[in-house]
Design a protein around this motif. Structure first.
Motif, mmCIF file in Angstrom:
data_model
loop_
_atom_site.group_PDB
_atom_site.id
_atom_site.type_symbol
_atom_site.label_atom_id
_atom_site.label_comp_id
_atom_site.label_asym_id
_atom_site.label_seq_id
_atom_site.Cartn_x
_atom_site.Cartn_y
_atom_site.Cartn_z
ATOM 1 N N ASN A 53 0.942 -1.218 0.043
ATOM 2 C CA ASN A 53 -0.027 0.058 0.108
ATOM 3 C C ASN A 53 0.854 1.232 0.098
ATOM 4 N N THR A 95 -11.831 -6.053 -1.167
ATOM 5 C CA THR A 95 -10.573 -5.999 -1.393
ATOM 6 C C THR A 95 -10.257 -7.286 -2.067
ATOM 7 N N SER A 146 2.409 -2.874 5.616
ATOM 8 C CA SER A 146 1.357 -2.097 5.924
ATOM 9 C C SER A 146 0.003 -2.825 6.278
ATOM 10 N N ARG A 147 -0.845 -2.019 6.640
ATOM 11 C CA ARG A 147 -2.176 -2.695 7.199
ATOM 12 C C ARG A 147 -3.294 -1.942 6.720
ATOM 13 N N THR A 148 -4.653 -2.597 6.375
ATOM 14 C CA THR A 148 -6.085 -1.832 6.167
ATOM 15 C C THR A 148 -6.919 -2.746 6.748
ATOM 16 N N LYS A 172 -13.886 1.092 5.418
ATOM 17 C CA LYS A 172 -12.654 1.207 5.894
ATOM 18 C C LYS A 172 -12.291 1.881 7.135
ATOM 19 N N GLU A 220 -5.816 2.419 8.378
ATOM 20 C CA GLU A 220 -4.999 2.119 7.412
ATOM 21 C C GLU A 220 -3.531 2.768 8.003
ATOM 22 N N TYR A 242 -5.222 6.486 8.467
ATOM 23 C CA TYR A 242 -6.638 6.714 8.555
ATOM 24 C C TYR A 242 -6.916 6.036 9.802
#
Length: 400
Positions: A26, A331, A356-358, A369, A372, A392
């Motif tokens: 990401n 996703t 990275s993490r979402t 969401k 993030e 986020y």
């Protein structure tokens, strides 16, 4: 004095530096438009050489309220989230792999916001240094700037794996980062050197994101022309979200059980993507579909989408249990799903020292969401990455 070299080559680059076998990561990039601030900056002749070099890479935060910001340059990075909290992380020089170190500076939005600092040590000396720090006051980290001892940090936190800098250390560090400085973290006979390269560029990015350019609270200031802090942007509240725990035992509103062949499901989901061959190359392979109920009318469907050198991605779709099914792709890079929560955690490179993490959550009729973030640059600080640096954030409550 500000190093112009920190700006004259500033470009947008991936927040996570992947190696040659990288598959998915990401990257949040924000471009800045100086239209709303250039007039006052040029009037006061503030940082003209820097802004001329940076050109149109900055955008006024007044034009996009609380727009996430994520940039890195040389050995520093800045990440600002949707509440306008900015986090700046600095590391050792990229070619120094024996003594990795990182410092995290955090500042919330608002005129009266202070700056907090943390330090984390890693690398070959990681285990021994942490063992020493856990002994207590006898073995705290000391901060040296240009060979001057600025005292010991606060006690090491075994839970967090870091130590807080004192307020006076933060003040001295911020001043040192605006010019060429030798910055070292010392523990007994070992010394970790923090790079100052790129710091001023990232500090200016944070000032711009929080509306501090030219104010007395700016990281980068002009001694001759300063304006009041009245125009500094306030913090934005994090969105409030409600996680609804799916009712997996709900009875279908149509009184019919859902039934569809795998090939039909794949064809149906193919239309939710612009390029299924790229976004979900495994869509038509023999791996099974897994369908679960969210409520009496909606279903969640999962299928393997892709496999890389060190990451994988599962596709997750929302659809109606009867026609028209109206599938929606949430996703194609999920790594976990449980009780209405979807997560995608992807390594920045194979050794796993950054990621990275979402996250998405179920609100009762759709997925949104909720988080993030990145863990910072891939600099060997520790497995899983050094810090949590969100772009986020949200406030989540749970209901059934």
């Amino acid at each position: 004095m500000i190093r112009k070299n920190d700006y004259n080559k500033l470009v947008k680059v991936p927040l996570l530096t992947n190696d040659n076998n990288a598959d998915h990561y990401n990257h949040v990039d924000s471009c800045f438009d100086l239209n709303s601030t250039l007039k006052s900056i040029f009037k006061n002749k503030l940082l003209l050489p820097i802004f001329t070099a940076m050109g149109m890479s900055l955008i006024s935060p007044m034009s996009i309220a609380a727009a996430p910001v994520a940039f890195n340059y040389q050995d520093w990075q800045v990440v600002c989230d949707n509440t306008r909290t900015c986090r700046l992380a600095g590391y050792q020089a990229e070619n120094d792999s024996e003594f990795p170190v990182s410092i995290l500076l955090t500042r919330r939005a608002g005129a009266n916001a202070s700056v907090d600092g943390k330090v984390k040590l890693g690398g070959a000396k990681e285990n021994s240094s942490k063992a020493l720090m856990q002994l207590g006051n006898r073995h705290r980290i000391s901060l040296f700037i240009n060979d001057k001892d600025l005292g010991e940090t606060k006690p090491f936190s075994a839970a967090a794996g870091d130590a807080d800098l004192t307020p006076s250390q933060v003040t001295a560090l911020l001043e040192a980062l605006t010019k060429s400085s030798k910055i070292e973290l010392v523990l007994r006979n070992s010394r970790w050197q923090l790079s100052d390269k790129g710091a001023t560029a990232m500090m200016l990015k944070a000032d711009e994101a929080q509306g501090r350019i030219g104010t007395t609270s700016a990281f980068i200031s002009n001694e001759n022309t300063r304006k009041s802090n009245n125009g500094i942007l306030a913090s934005e509240p994090a969105p409030s979200l409600r996680l609804v725990i799916p009712d997996t035992k709900a009875t279908s509103s149509s009184n019919k059980s859902f039934s569809m062949k795998s090939s039909q499901l794949s064809t149906l989901m193919q239309n939710t993507m612009k390029d299924a061959s790229s976004d979900c190359p495994n869509l038509f392979d023999k791996s099974p579909w897994r369908v679960s109920r969210l409520n009496s009318a909606q279903l969640l469907a999962k299928h393997s989408c892709w496999t890389g050198a060190y990451n994988t991605g599962t596709g997750i779709w929302l659809l109606n249990d009867s026609k028209p099914h109206k599938p929606t792709l949430v996703t194609s890079s999920a790594t976990d799903y449980s009780n209405g929560k979807i997560s995608s955690v992807q390594k920045g490179r194979g050794i796993g020292d950054c990621a990275s993490r979402t996250d998405w959550l179920w609100t009762g009729n759709h997925f949104v969401k909720s988080h993030e973030s990145t863990t910072g640059l891939c600099r060997l600080i520790e497995a899983g990455g050094a810090w949590q640096m969100p772009t986020y954030v949200s406030e989540v409550t749970t209901s059934r």
